[in-house]
Write a protein that holds these residues in place. Sequence first.
Motif, mmCIF file in Angstrom:
data_model
loop_
_atom_site.group_PDB
_atom_site.id
_atom_site.type_symbol
_atom_site.label_atom_id
_atom_site.label_comp_id
_atom_site.label_asym_id
_atom_site.label_seq_id
_atom_site.Cartn_x
_atom_site.Cartn_y
_atom_site.Cartn_z
ATOM 1 N N ASP A 131 0.802 -1.222 0.000
ATOM 2 C CA ASP A 131 0.000 0.000 0.000
ATOM 3 C C ASP A 131 0.831 1.265 0.000
ATOM 4 O O ASP A 131 0.476 2.249 -0.642
ATOM 5 N N HIS A 281 -0.495 5.657 6.831
ATOM 6 C CA HIS A 281 -1.328 4.473 7.035
ATOM 7 C C HIS A 281 -1.569 3.780 5.697
ATOM 8 O O HIS A 281 -1.569 4.425 4.637
ATOM 9 N N GLU A 285 -7.154 2.914 5.486
ATOM 10 C CA GLU A 285 -7.144 2.706 6.933
ATOM 11 C C GLU A 285 -7.095 4.038 7.677
ATOM 12 O O GLU A 285 -6.541 5.024 7.196
ATOM 13 N N THR A 286 -7.701 4.053 8.873
ATOM 14 C CA THR A 286 -7.690 5.225 9.747
ATOM 15 C C THR A 286 -7.191 4.813 11.122
ATOM 16 O O THR A 286 -6.986 3.625 11.397
ATOM 17 N N ASP A 287 -7.032 5.796 11.994
ATOM 18 C CA ASP A 287 -6.607 5.486 13.357
ATOM 19 C C ASP A 287 -7.598 4.542 14.042
ATOM 20 O O ASP A 287 -7.198 3.599 14.742
ATOM 21 N N SER A 289 -9.752 2.348 12.661
ATOM 22 C CA SER A 289 -9.754 0.991 12.104
ATOM 23 C C SER A 289 -8.506 0.220 12.520
ATOM 24 O O SER A 289 -8.570 -0.986 12.807
ATOM 25 N N LEU A 290 -7.381 0.915 12.599
ATOM 26 C CA LEU A 290 -6.148 0.237 13.002
ATOM 27 C C LEU A 290 -6.134 -0.046 14.501
ATOM 28 O O LEU A 290 -5.507 -1.014 14.945
ATOM 29 N N VAL A 293 -7.778 -3.317 14.818
ATOM 30 C CA VAL A 293 -6.868 -4.411 14.440
ATOM 31 C C VAL A 293 -5.890 -4.688 15.578
ATOM 32 O O VAL A 293 -5.568 -5.840 15.872
ATOM 33 N N LYS A 313 -1.113 -8.669 10.835
ATOM 34 C CA LYS A 313 -1.691 -7.526 11.552
ATOM 35 C C LYS A 313 -0.616 -6.620 12.143
ATOM 36 O O LYS A 313 -0.817 -5.407 12.261
ATOM 37 N N LYS A 316 0.256 -4.524 9.281
ATOM 38 C CA LYS A 316 -0.805 -3.578 8.960
ATOM 39 C C LYS A 316 -0.857 -2.411 9.932
ATOM 40 O O LYS A 316 -1.162 -1.268 9.557
ATOM 41 N N THR A 317 -0.555 -2.668 11.203
ATOM 42 C CA THR A 317 -0.654 -1.621 12.230
ATOM 43 C C THR A 317 0.667 -0.921 12.494
ATOM 44 O O THR A 317 0.763 -0.126 13.423
ATOM 45 N N TYR A 320 0.472 2.828 12.530
ATOM 46 C CA TYR A 320 -0.317 3.302 13.675
ATOM 47 C C TYR A 320 0.525 3.302 14.944
ATOM 48 O O TYR A 320 0.478 4.254 15.739
#
Length: 332
Positions: A131, A281, A285-287, A289-290, A293, A313, A316-317, A320
């Motif tokens: 991403d 991010h 994704e937003t704060d 949504s993360l 996760v 995960k 992904k995070t 964040y």
Amino acid sequence: MEAHLKLRVIVEDDDFRRLDLPGLPETLNELHKTIREAFVIERDFHIQFMDPEFNNEFMNITTLQDIRDRGTIKLVYKPNDVNVTPSSLLSAPSTSSSPETSVSLQRSSSLSSMQSSSADSDSTIILQQSDIELRARAWPQEFPIPRFSYNVEVQLQRGNESFRETGNLLTTTPGLKSDILEKLAEEIFQYTAYPQNHQIDEVAAALIKKFPCLKEQSATGYYAWMISLKYKMANYRTKMRNIGCPEVTVNALKNKSSDECLPAKNVKKPKKAEVNFCPSHPTGETDDSLENVRRELLNDVRQRNSAPRVREKMSKTFSYRRKEVVQGNPAA
């Protein structure tokens, strides 16, 4: 070359090998090639060394002076090849969750530990680049001057030819100089958003070396280029801040407290060997949504055979967690 060297090489987390060198290689590229051939490694990697000045934490090697006899170095593989084992290794890497991984998921302690050793943490190694483009390169030993736009390249090539024949310097127009500085700033930003003075000096020196027609009447031949490049980097950071680049927006005045509301106060920059300081991010994704996760991770680490989900995960995070480390300054 220096005397015979013996190095302890961490090829994998459970694979430690010895490397004997007749002497210190002349360049980092030669060291990469030697290690690749000695251990039959096909993946792309960068090298870290155990730094005694930082409690023996692993740091990216930026100069051959970091190499010491009987020292320990570590191979860190590029993210795209994380799940592939070197052809020389027949056993598959372990996928079980380690105690360090479980501890790293605890909110406050994990954030502080990743700040001090982000270049060596498991979460850094497993990052995927699907991403967003993450930094994976240390500052080069010799800065590569990028290829400029076609019209700029034509002017510079003709300027070099004229300089070799007559010794005349190229008269740079404001538009030509602006195009050169813009491209250099873009290339520098790929390595760091906040270059130090010696790095600016290296870029200007590399520019004059490749295009001697751009020399100026100064002791170094590129002093004015250095000054212009510093201002251009400041302008480039402003441009990136306006489009929302987290690495520079974190230093915007609106994100500082009232007692630190000064442009040059408490500027947050990457530390030594720290990459992906404050990435964006993943797309979509937003704060919030993360954060969801991250909470799922706390349940996953307690389950059996959950290592693949944990790795996914954690990757992904990552942005964040880095945002909270950089902006929140959590207590240890």
